[in-house]
Scaffold this active site. Structure first.
Site, PDB file in Angstrom:
ATOM      1  N   ARG A 107       0.888  -1.178   0.000  1.00  0.00           N
ATOM      2  CA  ARG A 107       0.000   0.000   0.000  1.00  0.00           C
ATOM      3  C   ARG A 107       0.911   1.209   0.000  1.00  0.00           C
ATOM      4  O   ARG A 107       1.655   1.440   0.969  1.00  0.00           O
ATOM      5  CB  ARG A 107      -0.921   0.003   1.223  1.00  0.00           C
ATOM      6  CG  ARG A 107      -1.653   1.326   1.403  1.00  0.00           C
ATOM      7  CD  ARG A 107      -2.806   1.250   2.369  1.00  0.00           C
ATOM      8  NE  ARG A 107      -3.915   0.515   1.788  1.00  0.00           N
ATOM      9  CZ  ARG A 107      -5.139   0.510   2.273  1.00  0.00           C
ATOM     10  NH1 ARG A 107      -5.441   1.201   3.357  1.00  0.00           N
ATOM     11  NH2 ARG A 107      -6.090  -0.191   1.690  1.00  0.00           N
ATOM     12  N   HIS A 134      -7.232   0.893  -6.630  1.00  0.00           N
ATOM     13  CA  HIS A 134      -7.453  -0.046  -5.506  1.00  0.00           C
ATOM     14  C   HIS A 134      -8.093  -1.315  -6.077  1.00  0.00           C
ATOM     15  O   HIS A 134      -9.257  -1.597  -5.821  1.00  0.00           O
ATOM     16  CB  HIS A 134      -8.359   0.620  -4.470  1.00  0.00           C
ATOM     17  CG  HIS A 134      -8.351  -0.044  -3.130  1.00  0.00           C
ATOM     18  ND1 HIS A 134      -7.535  -1.124  -2.821  1.00  0.00           N
ATOM     19  CD2 HIS A 134      -9.072   0.209  -2.007  1.00  0.00           C
ATOM     20  CE1 HIS A 134      -7.750  -1.472  -1.566  1.00  0.00           C
ATOM     21  NE2 HIS A 134      -8.684  -0.691  -1.053  1.00  0.00           N
ATOM     22  N   GLN A 137     -10.083  -4.065  -3.951  1.00  0.00           N
ATOM     23  CA  GLN A 137     -11.395  -3.673  -3.446  1.00  0.00           C
ATOM     24  C   GLN A 137     -12.503  -3.996  -4.437  1.00  0.00           C
ATOM     25  O   GLN A 137     -13.582  -4.461  -4.066  1.00  0.00           O
ATOM     26  CB  GLN A 137     -11.395  -2.160  -3.157  1.00  0.00           C
ATOM     27  CG  GLN A 137     -12.708  -1.650  -2.613  1.00  0.00           C
ATOM     28  CD  GLN A 137     -12.979  -2.184  -1.222  1.00  0.00           C
ATOM     29  OE1 GLN A 137     -12.106  -2.171  -0.375  1.00  0.00           O
ATOM     30  NE2 GLN A 137     -14.196  -2.669  -0.989  1.00  0.00           N
ATOM     31  N   ASP A 225     -17.509   6.685  -1.949  1.00  0.00           N
ATOM     32  CA  ASP A 225     -16.300   6.573  -1.131  1.00  0.00           C
ATOM     33  C   ASP A 225     -16.133   7.902  -0.404  1.00  0.00           C
ATOM     34  O   ASP A 225     -16.845   8.877  -0.680  1.00  0.00           O
ATOM     35  CB  ASP A 225     -15.085   6.256  -2.037  1.00  0.00           C
ATOM     36  CG  ASP A 225     -13.812   5.915  -1.256  1.00  0.00           C
ATOM     37  OD1 ASP A 225     -13.894   5.722  -0.020  1.00  0.00           O
ATOM     38  OD2 ASP A 225     -12.739   5.857  -1.888  1.00  0.00           O
ATOM     39  N   CYS A 264     -16.174   1.196   0.038  1.00  0.00           N
ATOM     40  CA  CYS A 264     -15.001   0.380   0.386  1.00  0.00           C
ATOM     41  C   CYS A 264     -14.682   0.413   1.870  1.00  0.00           C
ATOM     42  O   CYS A 264     -14.014  -0.481   2.373  1.00  0.00           O
ATOM     43  CB  CYS A 264     -13.796   0.836  -0.428  1.00  0.00           C
ATOM     44  SG  CYS A 264     -13.276   2.528  -0.075  1.00  0.00           S
ATOM     45  N   ARG A 292     -13.111  -9.199   0.966  1.00  0.00           N
ATOM     46  CA  ARG A 292     -11.695  -8.886   0.743  1.00  0.00           C
ATOM     47  C   ARG A 292     -10.849 -10.132   0.990  1.00  0.00           C
ATOM     48  O   ARG A 292      -9.883 -10.398   0.269  1.00  0.00           O
ATOM     49  CB  ARG A 292     -11.244  -7.738   1.663  1.00  0.00           C
ATOM     50  CG  ARG A 292     -11.896  -6.379   1.367  1.00  0.00           C
ATOM     51  CD  ARG A 292     -11.458  -5.800   0.050  1.00  0.00           C
ATOM     52  NE  ARG A 292     -10.011  -5.622  -0.004  1.00  0.00           N
ATOM     53  CZ  ARG A 292      -9.350  -4.575   0.509  1.00  0.00           C
ATOM     54  NH1 ARG A 292     -10.012  -3.594   1.082  1.00  0.00           N
ATOM     55  NH2 ARG A 292      -8.026  -4.482   0.425  1.00  0.00           N
TER      56      ARG A 292
HETATM   57  N1  NVA Z   1     -10.196   6.421  -1.404  1.00  0.00           N
HETATM   58  C1  NVA Z   1      -9.788   5.993  -0.070  1.00  0.00           C
HETATM   59  C2  NVA Z   1      -9.939   4.514   0.043  1.00  0.00           C
HETATM   60  C3  NVA Z   1      -9.560   3.940   1.374  1.00  0.00           C
HETATM   61  C4  NVA Z   1      -9.671   2.444   1.421  1.00  0.00           C
HETATM   62  C5  NVA Z   1      -8.365   6.437   0.197  1.00  0.00           C
HETATM   63  O1  NVA Z   1      -7.536   6.326  -0.720  1.00  0.00           O
HETATM   64  O2  NVA Z   1      -8.087   6.896   1.284  1.00  0.00           O
HETATM   65  N1   CP Z   2     -11.215  -0.607   2.017  1.00  0.00           N
HETATM   66  C1   CP Z   2      -9.962  -0.655   2.494  1.00  0.00           C
HETATM   67  O1   CP Z   2      -8.994  -0.862   1.769  1.00  0.00           O
HETATM   68  O2   CP Z   2      -9.875  -0.496   3.838  1.00  0.00           O
HETATM   69  P1   CP Z   2      -8.544  -0.272   4.687  1.00  0.00           P
HETATM   70  O3   CP Z   2      -8.031   1.106   4.364  1.00  0.00           O
HETATM   71  O4   CP Z   2      -8.996  -0.399   6.115  1.00  0.00           O
HETATM   72  O5   CP Z   2      -7.543  -1.321   4.303  1.00  0.00           O
END
Ligand code: NVA
Ligand code: CP
Length: 309
Positions: A107, A134, A137, A225, A264, A292
């Site tokens: 990540r 992502h 997801q 989101d 998500c 997931r």
């Molecule tokens: N769009 C959000 C998704 C988190 C799982 C982010 O990037 O923070």
């Molecule tokens: N949806 C998702 O990726 O959640 P986290 O940020 O908790 O991993």
């Protein structure tokens, strides 16, 4: 070498095989304790390293649980506590981890760091969220849709809100899985033109509209989101632009009666979605969160050449 960095590079057949494997493994272990290993233990002896440059609850736990259910093991690295945080290059990190573990999930703040890591890696690399996408997801979401509505092919999906990383993976998935996508976002927060153009060139049916009501009209699936993603530094402008894109019961009434709601997570309750929608009968968010685990197990098996073309 099979890396899972984005939806677009994978063939529709590979993606379908991954989703089917997720469904199959989920059904096969129904009723088992969450830590029980799948009967075939296909990743016995394999180790997954996870690198996090950003916070995570679902991604971290679902990969850890998922790889254990496949008979393997996981270790978690917070990027700031590794030499990456002191300037060791992603390429050198990739070379070293390739000697020590069997796969890496990352990540990252910058998508290009994940592609650079993968280019230098001798083992599969999985994108666990970047600024641009992502992909894990979306597979979990589509599993939840299929559990409730049957095959996602031919369904109408509405994306309401920020044209962000999660939205980009929906755009990439539309052509491969054969669903149509209608997106309503404030003009300043629409998806990147490059992603849209590539998806349309791949045969996706994608429409950009001005209002949330136009997007959800008759939709089978409504997705949103957070308005402020990790790394966004224009919170004030976003909080001003997004309130008219809130998903609430009134908006959901414009969708099909059987419509499913997805997010998500984490959710900012009362902002992008109300409690009534998140906790209501049309919410598939909790199933998608569980999925997931199942979807990513299938992704890992694909990376090791054990699933799909
Ligand atoms: N769009 C959000 C998704 C988190 C799982 C982010 O990037 O923070
Ligand atoms: N949806 C998702 O990726 O959640 P986290 O940020 O908790 O991993």
């Amino acid at each position: 070498m099979r890396h899972f960095l984005d939806i677009a590079p994978l063939s529709p057949a590979a993606l379908r095989a991954i989703l089917d494997e997720g469904h199959r493994r989920k059904a096969a272990r129904a009723g088992l304790p969450k830590g029980a290993v799948d009967a075939d233990a296909p990743l016995q002896g394999r180790l997954l390293a996870m690198i996090f440059e950003k916070a995570s609850t679902r991604t971290r736990v679902s990969f850890d649980v998922g790889v254990r259910q496949l008979g393997g093991g996981a270790l978690v690295m917070s990027a700031g506590e590794t030499q990456l945080g002191r300037g060791e290059t992603v390429q050198d990190t990739a070379r070293v981890l390739s000697r020590m573990v069997d796969a890496v999930m990352i990540r990252a703040r910058r998508h290009q760091d994940v592609t650079a890591f993968a280019a230098a890696s001798a083992i599969p690399v999985i994108n666990g969220l970047t600024d641009l996408s992502h992909p894990c997801q979306i597979l979990a979401d589509l599993m939840a849709v299929e559990e409730r509505l049957g095959p996602v092919s031919g369904k109408r999906v509405a994306w309401v809100g920020d044209g962000n990383n999660v939205c980009a993976s929906y755009i990439e998935a539309a052509a491969a899985f054969g669903f149509s996508l209608t997106i309503a976002a404030p003009p300043a927060y629409r998806p990147r033109a490059q992603v849209l153009q590539a998806a349309v060139a791949a045969g996706a049916e994608i429409c950009i509209v001005d209002t949330a009501a136009d997007a959800v009209n008759g939709a089978d699936v409504v997705v949103t989101d957070t308005w402020v993603s990790m790394g966004d530094n224009d919170k004030d402008a976003r909080m001003a632009a997004f309130p008219v894109f809130q998903v609430n019961e009134d908006l959901m009434r414009g969708a099909a009666p059987h419509a499913q709601f997805l997010h998500c997570l984490p959710a900012h309750r009362g902002e992008e979605a109300t409690d009534a929608v998140l906790d209501g009968p049309q919410s598939a968010v909790w199933d998608a969160a569980e999925n997931r685990i199942h979807a990513q197990k299938a992704v890992m098996l694909w990376c090791f050449g054990l699933v799909g073309p």
